[in-house]
Scaffold this active site. Structure first.
Site, PDB file in Angstrom:
ATOM      1  N   GLU A   1      15.764  -6.756 -47.587  1.00  0.00           N
ATOM      2  CA  GLU A   1      15.121  -6.749 -46.677  1.00  0.00           C
ATOM      3  C   GLU A   1      15.744  -6.625 -45.272  1.00  0.00           C
ATOM      4  O   GLU A   1      15.177  -5.846 -44.447  1.00  0.00           O
ATOM      5  CB  GLU A   1      14.373  -8.218 -46.677  1.00  0.00           C
ATOM      6  CG  GLU A   1      13.421  -8.359 -47.916  1.00  0.00           C
ATOM      7  CD  GLU A   1      14.180  -8.523 -49.312  1.00  0.00           C
ATOM      8  OE1 GLU A   1      13.332  -8.761 -50.218  1.00  0.00           O
ATOM      9  OE2 GLU A   1      15.635  -8.809 -49.204  1.00  0.00           O
TER      10      GLU A   1
ATOM     11  N   LYS B   1      10.770  -1.729 -70.087  1.00  0.00           N
ATOM     12  CA  LYS B   1       9.919  -2.707 -69.411  1.00  0.00           C
ATOM     13  C   LYS B   1       8.737  -2.285 -70.117  1.00  0.00           C
ATOM     14  O   LYS B   1       8.116  -1.044 -70.572  1.00  0.00           O
ATOM     15  CB  LYS B   1       9.874  -2.256 -67.846  1.00  0.00           C
ATOM     16  CG  LYS B   1       9.184  -3.175 -66.863  1.00  0.00           C
ATOM     17  CD  LYS B   1       9.459  -2.930 -65.431  1.00  0.00           C
ATOM     18  CE  LYS B   1       8.904  -3.796 -64.799  1.00  0.00           C
ATOM     19  NZ  LYS B   1       9.203  -3.508 -63.131  1.00  0.00           N
TER      20      LYS B   1
ATOM     21  N   ARG C   1      13.166 -13.063 -44.814  1.00  0.00           N
ATOM     22  CA  ARG C   1      14.403 -12.780 -45.214  1.00  0.00           C
ATOM     23  C   ARG C   1      15.137 -11.892 -44.292  1.00  0.00           C
ATOM     24  O   ARG C   1      16.306 -11.741 -44.185  1.00  0.00           O
ATOM     25  CB  ARG C   1      14.671 -12.017 -46.448  1.00  0.00           C
ATOM     26  CG  ARG C   1      14.174 -12.981 -47.833  1.00  0.00           C
ATOM     27  CD  ARG C   1      14.163 -12.261 -48.977  1.00  0.00           C
ATOM     28  NE  ARG C   1      14.766 -13.134 -49.892  1.00  0.00           N
ATOM     29  CZ  ARG C   1      15.475 -12.761 -51.237  1.00  0.00           C
ATOM     30  NH1 ARG C   1      15.498 -11.454 -51.380  1.00  0.00           N
ATOM     31  NH2 ARG C   1      15.895 -13.575 -52.133  1.00  0.00           N
TER      32      ARG C   1
END
Length: 608
Positions: free
Chosen positions: A356, A273, A384
């Protein structure tokens, strides 16, 4: 064909590293000015180049999960000019969207959706030979939707077209990128190996016992030498990897071989990353999503305070006072301001990953066991978890607090606007919905919610509040922030829009309209008693939410059964998708800036 994509496909292999640097520089320059997701997109440049070079896009489709890793994809697919104004109202959005390009087969803003959408395309045309590619992140591997799709993948007609790219940029599954890994991958992806594999399978088919022995031997070897293979191949996904996702030569070699194979196939790539951007590579979490920085040094201005910071500080203070307080967060600890809490109270802070609904139900379990959990979400992701809020918290009346950050419209656009949740939250029985207007209210609001011992939603916007005096909370009661003339209009607002309402009132004062400003504070229960007291005045609501289900709905529902003066609402339209862009610009375009609202109110008052 887009110019950069043509260029990519015409380059010699030795020219590809310089081309990757070119794409990465464009990304860094644009994100440093406009904000966006830097580290993840820098880490994916070589992978995206390899996919577009090996596969026949857009005929062969690439689904990204989530789309903030896809900036190089946007550049390669004809959006280089608009990319200069990334996330601006007249530039490209921060996420893939079919309305923006034929190279984007699906909306891609929330994690976990890519594989399910890709499977739908596979099943829709099972006889096609075109590959369907889903690029998923290692974070999505813990996401329920992805796991459901993995379970479904191999049973679908058309799944032989599926290629899953597992982009592992946190070493969460395997860190093996060395010589042995490359050698094994080269062997199991080679045409000769796969011809032998098919031939052996055919030869042994009349001899099931021998065939089963060799099958078990093959799986045992893979599980020892390639640990992730055991999991994926149990799901009937052929596993290849891990390969270096920042090595173009290795990617091209592997993808070229895999392209000739029938799936479903999973290729495990490991990327760094922030790769190629030194400061993002050194601190990928800090440079995941940024509002801007110096492109050379990465230096960012650090605005003091703000709602997220206030939330984190309040949580630390409350945890010191109440031993039963705990924090739960689905993969948003830093963004929600909980990093300090996690360091100070590691045993009372639970990061559930991108899950979630699980986060809400897990927090409900904590509450049922005597803890006082505060579950922190970005507004856009809370939708969600609706079933968990209703089924696991509301029905049991559990003392769960849900802190909802970034409520309202944001620059990232329609996948991230927090402008719809009040519509369902206000409908849930026994759930209190509070909205605070200033970060100074955070501690008091959270402590007030703790005393209620029932489900509470606490909403607040991104950024800072409007420097209002701190007034005590009284359940279901609004507060008057500005007192105007008796017959003048009353402006109702909540959250960050209290600041807008105060600005509107100042503008209208110059037009001889001395308005009262009411900070609603509670959307449920709404202060109907105060609204009815103002029934003889024209009343206007201002909210950073769609007009359906929020403050305007609460006001009109309250006054529907009694005689009342005119009611008008200022908020986002309920039947139009709100675009991406600088929030000040999209608000202005929607007529939600203070000047436009004041002008409209003055016209309505004069007309009536």
């Amino acid at each position: 064909m887009p110019q950069l994509l043509d260029e990519l496909r015409s380059l010699k292999p030795e020219e590809l590293p310089a081309f990757a640097d070119k794409l990465r520089k464009i990304i860094i320059d644009s994100v440093s000015r406009n904000g966006g997701h830097l580290a993840s997109s820098c880490g994916c440049v070589e992978l995206i180049m390899a996919l577009h070079r090996v596969f026949d896009t857009p005929a062969e489709k690439i689904f990204f999960d989530v789309g903030h890793q896809a900036y190089a994809h946007k550049l390669l697919t004809g959006r280089e000019k608009e990319f200069d104004r990334l996330r601006r109202h007249d530039g490209v959005s921060g996420f893939p969207h079919p309305a923006e390009s034929i190279f984007d087969p699906a909306v891609s803003g929330h994690a976990g959706t890519a594989l399910s959408a890709a499977l739908g395309h596979c099943a829709a045309d099972p006889e096609s030979k075109a590959k369907v590619i889903a690029v998923i992140g290692d974070g999505a591997m813990g996401c329920g939707i992805t796991l459901e799709a993995l379970n479904h993948a191999a049973t679908l007609p058309g799944s032989q077209r599926l290629l899953i790219i597992l982009n592992d940029n946190r070493m969460s599954i395997s860190g093996n990128v060395g010589t042995l890994s490359r050698m094994l991958n080269r062997v199991i992806a080679a045409k000769s190996y796969n011809r032998f594999r098919r031939g052996l399978k055919k030869l042994l088919s009349p001899l099931p016992k021998v065939k089963n022995f060799f099958s078990r031997l093959n799986e045992a070897g893979k599980s020892v030498l390639l640990p992730p293979a055991l999991f994926f191949e149990t799901l009937n996904l052929r596993y290849f990897g891990a390969v270096n996702g920042n090595d173009t030569e290795q990617l091209l070699s592997t993808l070229t071989r895999i392209k000739e194979l029938d799936g479903p196939i999973l290729l495990h790539v490991i990327t760094r990353k922030g790769y190629g951007c030194e400061y993002a590579e050194q601190n990928p979490t800090r440079y995941h999503g940024i509002s801007g920085c110096d492109p050379d040094t990465g230096k960012m201005s650090s605005p003091a305070g703000g709602f997220s910071h206030a939330f984190g500080q309040a949580m630390i203070g409350l945890a010191g006072k109440y031993p039963e307080v705990a924090a739960v967060c689905p993969a948003m600890l830093e963004g929600c301001g909980l990093s300090g809490f996690a360091r100070q109270y590691p045993d009372r802070c639970f990061d559930t990953g991108i899950t979630e609904e699980h986060a809400v139900t897990f927090a409900s379990g904590l509450a049922a066991a005597g803890k006082r959990p505060v579950c922190a979400f970005y507004d856009t992701f809370l939708q969600r978890a609706l079933d968990g809020i209703y089924h696991d918290a509301a029905l049991a009346g559990l003392p769960l607090i849900i802190a909802v950050d970034r409520s309202g419209a944001v620059a990232d656009g329609p996948t991230h606007h927090g402008i719809y949740n009040c519509s369902f939250l206000r409908a849930l029985p026994g759930v209190t919905t509070m909205v605070i207007a200033d970060e100074k209210e955070m501690y008091a609001a959270l402590e007030f919610a703790l005393q209620l011992a029932a489900p509470v939603i606490l909403r607040y916007p991104k950024g800072s509040g409007c420097n209002l005096p701190l007034l005590p909370f009284e359940y279901g009661k609004a507060v008057i922030r500005r007192t105007g003339n008796t017959a003048s209009p009353v402006l109702w607002a909540c959250g960050g829009e209290v600041k807008t309402a105060m600005a509107v009132a100042e503008i209208l004062k110059n037009k001889n309209l001395d308005c009262t400003v009411v900070d609603a504070r509670f959307l449920k229960p709404f202060d109907g008693e105060l609204a009815k007291k103002f029934a003889g005045c024209k009343q206007f609501s201002i909210e950073d939410h769609c007009l359906t289900g929020g403050l305007y709905s609460a006001l009109t529902e309250t006054l529907a059964g009694i005689p009342h003066e005119q009611i008008s609402g200022f908020g986002w339209p309920s039947d139009t998708i709100v675009p991406h862009g600088e929030t000040a610009v999209i608000r202005k375009n929607a007529g939600l800036d203070a000047g436009t609202i004041a002008e409209k109110i003055a016209e309505l008052v004069e007309k009536n």
